[in-house]
Design an enzyme around this catalytic site. Structure first.
Site: not given
Length: 156
Positions: A19, A43, A92, A130
């Site tokens: 990040h 979440k 990614r 993460s």
């Protein structure tokens, strides 16, 4: 000419070196980057919003053109309210692209003046996520090498 303001949205639970890399590279494209820590009601956070906001602010204390906010709204609405005409996202892999492409289309529908800019993650940082970091940390593994700050500064 108006400032090129970008919102870099995410849950950032935690904010990783990947990040950080996106923000630093984004500074070559934008006059200001606002890291937006979004609240996702689906979440449960591992690290608190407040702790992560403080760590990200500390990470970029030498960069006045980077700021950090928290929000509980649609990302497109937040971008509009901040005057951000760009959303910056890191990719990614192709899985990230498929997911992010759909979100960018919805954001453009909600806020027609917003453009999503995708930056490809630097290769040495691509394996970092993460989710993986949270799992490693949960089971006692030292994850400091993946983060631009020390987790010892955080209370979970």
């Amino acid at each position: 000419m108006t400032d090129r303001i970008a919102l870099f949205p995410g849950s950032f639970d935690p904010f990783t070196k990947g990040h950080e890399d996106i923000v630093l590279r984004g500074l070559n494209l934008f006059d200001q980057i606002i890291v937006g820590i979004g609240h996702n009601s689906n979440k449960k956070r591992y690290f608190s919003l407040e702790a992560m906001q403080g760590l990200i602010e500390k990470t970029f204390e030498a960069f006045p053109q980077v700021s950090v906010v928290t929000y509980d709204d649609l990302t497109a609405n937040m971008a509009r309210s901040l005057g951000a005409r760009f959303l910056v996202r890191g990719l990614r892999n192709t899985t990230d692209f498929e997911y992010e492409n759909s979100i960018s289309q919805v954001n453009r529908h909600v806020y027609p003046d917003v453009e999503t800019v995708f930056l490809i993650t630097s290769p040495h940082l691509a394996p970092i996520s993460s989710t993986i970091i949270r799992e490693l940390h949960k089971y006692g593994h030292n994850v400091d090498e993946y983060l631009p700050y020390q987790l010892s500064e955080v209370t979970i």
